[in-house]
Motif scaffolding. Structure first.
Motif, mmCIF file in Angstrom:
data_model
loop_
_atom_site.group_PDB
_atom_site.id
_atom_site.type_symbol
_atom_site.label_atom_id
_atom_site.label_comp_id
_atom_site.label_asym_id
_atom_site.label_seq_id
_atom_site.Cartn_x
_atom_site.Cartn_y
_atom_site.Cartn_z
ATOM 1 N N THR A 42 0.829 -1.207 0.000
ATOM 2 C CA THR A 42 0.000 0.000 0.000
ATOM 3 C C THR A 42 0.862 1.255 0.000
ATOM 4 O O THR A 42 1.835 1.338 0.753
ATOM 5 N N LEU A 43 0.481 2.214 -0.821
ATOM 6 C CA LEU A 43 1.112 3.534 -0.747
ATOM 7 C C LEU A 43 0.152 4.506 -0.075
ATOM 8 O O LEU A 43 -1.051 4.492 -0.343
ATOM 9 N N VAL A 44 0.696 5.326 0.785
ATOM 10 C CA VAL A 44 -0.105 6.302 1.525
ATOM 11 C C VAL A 44 0.426 7.688 1.187
ATOM 12 O O VAL A 44 1.637 7.871 1.061
ATOM 13 N N THR A 45 -0.465 8.645 1.040
ATOM 14 C CA THR A 45 -0.009 9.984 0.697
ATOM 15 C C THR A 45 -1.011 11.048 1.131
ATOM 16 O O THR A 45 -2.095 10.741 1.650
ATOM 17 N N ASP A 46 -0.621 12.304 0.919
ATOM 18 C CA ASP A 46 -1.528 13.435 1.119
ATOM 19 C C ASP A 46 -1.739 14.085 -0.235
ATOM 20 O O ASP A 46 -0.903 13.957 -1.137
ATOM 21 N N THR A 47 -2.849 14.773 -0.386
ATOM 22 C CA THR A 47 -3.083 15.519 -1.632
ATOM 23 C C THR A 47 -3.828 16.805 -1.325
ATOM 24 O O THR A 47 -4.609 16.861 -0.356
ATOM 25 N N GLY A 48 -3.558 17.833 -2.150
ATOM 26 C CA GLY A 48 -4.230 19.116 -1.946
ATOM 27 C C GLY A 48 -5.428 19.195 -2.883
ATOM 28 O O GLY A 48 -6.528 18.765 -2.558
ATOM 29 N N ALA A 49 -5.188 19.678 -4.095
ATOM 30 C CA ALA A 49 -6.279 19.780 -5.071
ATOM 31 C C ALA A 49 -6.755 18.409 -5.523
ATOM 32 O O ALA A 49 -7.844 18.272 -6.067
ATOM 33 N N ARG A 54 -1.904 0.407 -11.525
ATOM 34 C CA ARG A 54 -1.146 -0.203 -12.630
ATOM 35 C C ARG A 54 -0.145 -1.240 -12.132
ATOM 36 O O ARG A 54 0.035 -2.286 -12.744
ATOM 37 N N PHE A 55 0.510 -0.925 -10.998
ATOM 38 C CA PHE A 55 1.559 -1.825 -10.519
ATOM 39 C C PHE A 55 1.089 -2.741 -9.389
ATOM 40 O O PHE A 55 1.888 -3.386 -8.733
ATOM 41 N N GLY A 56 -0.231 -2.750 -9.134
ATOM 42 C CA GLY A 56 -0.767 -3.731 -8.194
ATOM 43 C C GLY A 56 -0.635 -3.378 -6.726
ATOM 44 O O GLY A 56 -0.508 -4.248 -5.874
ATOM 45 N N LEU A 57 -0.680 -2.105 -6.415
ATOM 46 C CA LEU A 57 -0.659 -1.667 -5.015
ATOM 47 C C LEU A 57 -1.983 -0.992 -4.672
ATOM 48 O O LEU A 57 -2.678 -0.493 -5.545
ATOM 49 N N ALA A 58 -2.303 -0.975 -3.376
ATOM 50 C CA ALA A 58 -3.440 -0.187 -2.898
ATOM 51 C C ALA A 58 -2.969 1.246 -2.610
ATOM 52 O O ALA A 58 -1.776 1.499 -2.461
ATOM 53 N N THR A 59 -3.927 2.165 -2.513
ATOM 54 C CA THR A 59 -3.598 3.578 -2.258
ATOM 55 C C THR A 59 -4.509 4.140 -1.182
ATOM 56 O O THR A 59 -5.728 3.907 -1.220
ATOM 57 N N LYS A 60 -3.941 4.859 -0.233
ATOM 58 C CA LYS A 60 -4.731 5.588 0.757
ATOM 59 C C LYS A 60 -4.321 7.048 0.709
ATOM 60 O O LYS A 60 -3.132 7.364 0.737
#
Lengths: 430, 430
Positions: free
Chosen positions: B134-141, B154-160
């Motif tokens: 899993t990749l975790v990140t922050d986003t603004g817009a 695309r590369f088979g990971l989850a995203t939070k």
């Protein structure tokens, strides 16, 4: 090289005038109410003089298959054309198909769809007529209204748009786009025309339709000497201008040494699809193994289950009666999310191609359309307009059973960024 | 030819590693709280191993200016790169300038911005680490969150994704996009982290900031062994990956026999701009007449009026302390519409380029930003993200007083289709 310099050689200099090349005749337009052919004189208050010449196939339009694109339009085209012919490898992999899938990327055009291809020449020609100041039109999802507003602004005309009330309410971002580029936008039915007021009186929640919007636009033009009508589809001029899509696609496929086996597109009035396949028709009639598939919503299945007969293009019976597949000019389309497809008829040239079994049709359900759009987003990062997703859905089905030699080409007519509310509703996203 | 075949020769095969080429040193990152340099071992729970190697400039990153792009990333890039270098003749005409204006079209990328250029390698590298799911990140817009979600998928990971609450509320279409591509999206501050709960307790209407979102992401990664952090800017890896923009621009200008005199871009964390100008820095230092202008909001004017010092990249002080221009890690950015610029710091390499007077800065007011975006829409049919419009506004000003020999190149970092509510508010559209 993806710059203006290297691309200029691939920009078509002419449109392809399909009609004189066909081995059958398209029945001529009739007067709206009298039992006779319609004439240029009946409509010179409505259309620009060049639009009339195309609609009534006068002058070079009668026989010349290649019509020069005027220089100012060519300059505008060169700012965004040729559009990309994109190999959708991610989608191919997802399906596990051995066929190749290509997308003709009209979604990357300014204003977000194929519509600018005809908006530009329509604005240019209207401006060339002495005294014309304003173009008036109807729009469904708003793709056409945005494109016309941009084109008018480029050539120094004002724009007035009757936007189907359902889309006006559901797609506020589209009316913002039109207003940002200077258009006046009215929800249709509106209170500024007699027809609009009449319909609102019967039902204040009337969601509108493209046929109603067109009648309102015509009513406004009739009362204003310096206004002219512009149409995003249905008219032959829109089809003619959209042949830039097909001409480019043909050149691009040839450069890749590919022969298309399937050409797919969605059909509202039919102009993007007819312009896309137009330049390939002669090859097919000449014996090429090629299938054209016009994709439409299952609950507005004009080509699949409509009648082939004369009918009016607008609700109020102001236009010439044209020969086409139709659900009836007073058909009230269901409130689907694909506002650009909420229309009762199909442009005569496409109708005739279907009637003559040159074009096949396919109907698609609304849920499957949004699922197909989601698949394209996930596999390619491309968000198609729900309208265009009809063709994506059909391509998914065809590709699932395709051969390794198959080359499936889809006209991706517009992007879906402003349709995300529809996607969210259909896919139950929060 | 605008097809994959002919473009492949113009797709960069390497990223440009700027740091070893500079004739000054970038101060090394410090431990978050201890008075010593930060080390790889301090952060191997947080970043993927390749991200760590880049951040700490280990191995080939220490000295090699050209870093091979891995084949799977190259394949993904080839689906949308090289992006167009677009001559904005309509804009030039509107201004009445004798200079030439070019736009590097990152707005046409999948997910709608430059962000995919770094999302793809970050997802690829994280997937290469054993056990990471899993990749975790922050986003603004939301541009970054959308891009990461697509790349992960695309590369088979989850995203939070922790999305700044102001943008989460104002830009529902962006969270729809992220959810359509499979991401979990939380408004930040959220109730799923300790920091988030604490901030919400103090102020239930807390609008959030990129610094707060980053702290929440880090807190989540710390508690989950198979999660890693991804960052859309600030990190050196994001800058490195974005150099594809500058490398392509350079090749495209050379193919047109043009030398740039101005290179402009907007700066949030600074990665699109640093990646855009990076490959030109050596030429400028070597004596080329070239001006780099980093454009920022006048009320978040980090480079123009911030301090150059060590500071944390996140609100909660979990990241290494890095040397940069900063308004303070606990700076509460005003609620401007350009959510991607609501951040207190600027990436170290860009900060150092400003400090060493290689990059100039310019501040732009919010109303003028939206007016500039409207001008671009009217003249070119291109709707820029409000973030990108900062650079468009600066380009308008420069072009108004430019010479005929000037070549102004703007990195158009993203499109503004999902920002139309902001445009409508600022331009008072209904």
């Amino acid at each position: 090289m993806n710059t203006e310099q290297s691309l200029s050689s691939l920009l078509p200099k002419s449109w392809y005038n399909l009609v004189p090349e066909l081995d059958f005749k398209i029945p001529k337009p009739l007067h709206p109410v009298e039992e006779r052919l319609a004439s240029v004189e009946d409509f010179n208050w409505l259309w620009s003089s060049e639009a009339l010449r195309i609609e009534f196939l006068q002058g070079e339009y009668a026989s010349n298959p290649w019509i020069d694109i005027p220089q100012p339009v060519l300059e505008a085209y060169s700012q965004y054309r040729p559009t990309q012919l994109y190999r959708a490898r991610g989608l191919e992999k997802h399906i596990g198909t051995r066929a190749e899938i290509y997308l003709k990327r009209e979604d990357q055009n300014p204003a977000g769809s194929h519509k600018l291809n005809t908006a530009l020449p329509q604005a240019f020609y209207a401006k060339s007529d002495k005294g014309v100041t304003t173009l008036v039109t109807d729009t469904g999802a708003g793709q056409w209204g945005s494109a016309l507003s941009m084109a008018s602004s480029r050539f120094g005309l004002a724009t007035k748009v009757f936007m189907t009330r359902k889309s006006y309410d559901d797609k506020p971002y589209r009316r913002f786009m039109m207003r940002m580029t200077g258009a006046e936008v009215y929800p249709s039915p509106s209170s500024i025309t007699r027809l609009g007021r009449q319909l609102l009186e019967q039902d204040p929640d009337q969601p509108g339709s493209l046929g109603i919007g067109m009648s309102e636009a015509i009513e406004l033009v009739r009362s204003s000497q310096d206004h002219r009508l512009a149409l995003g589809c249905m008219s032959y001029y829109a089809v003619l201008h959209q042949t830039v899509i097909g001409i480019e696609t043909k050149m691009q496929l040839e450069a890749l040494s590919r022969r298309p086996t399937y050409l797919l597109g969605c059909v509202g009035g039919g102009s993007n699809f007819a312009g896309f396949i137009g330049p390939f028709v002669k090859d097919k009639v000449g014996g090429s193994n090629m299938t054209f598939v016009a994709c439409e919503p299952e609950n507005i299945a004009t080509l699949t289950s409509g009648d082939y007969r004369y009918d009016w293009a607008d609700y109020g019976k102001h236009t010439p009666r044209i020969s086409m597949y139709t659900l009836g000019h007073d058909f009230q389309p269901p409130k689907i999310h694909s506002g650009g497809l909420r229309y009762h008829g199909k442009t005569p040239v496409l109708s005739a191609l279907v009637k003559n079994k040159i074009v096949a049709t396919k109907t698609v359900s609304q849920p499957s359309v949004f699922e197909a759009g989601q698949i394209l987003l996930k596999t390619e990062g491309i968000l198609p307009a729900p309208e265009s997703s009809h063709a994506i859905k059909a391509a998914l089905d065809i590709a699932s059973n395709a051969n390794a030699q198959d080359v499936i080409v889809v006209c991706l007519s517009g992007h879906g960024y402003l349709d995300l509310k529809g996607y969210a509703d259909e896919l139950s996203l929060e």
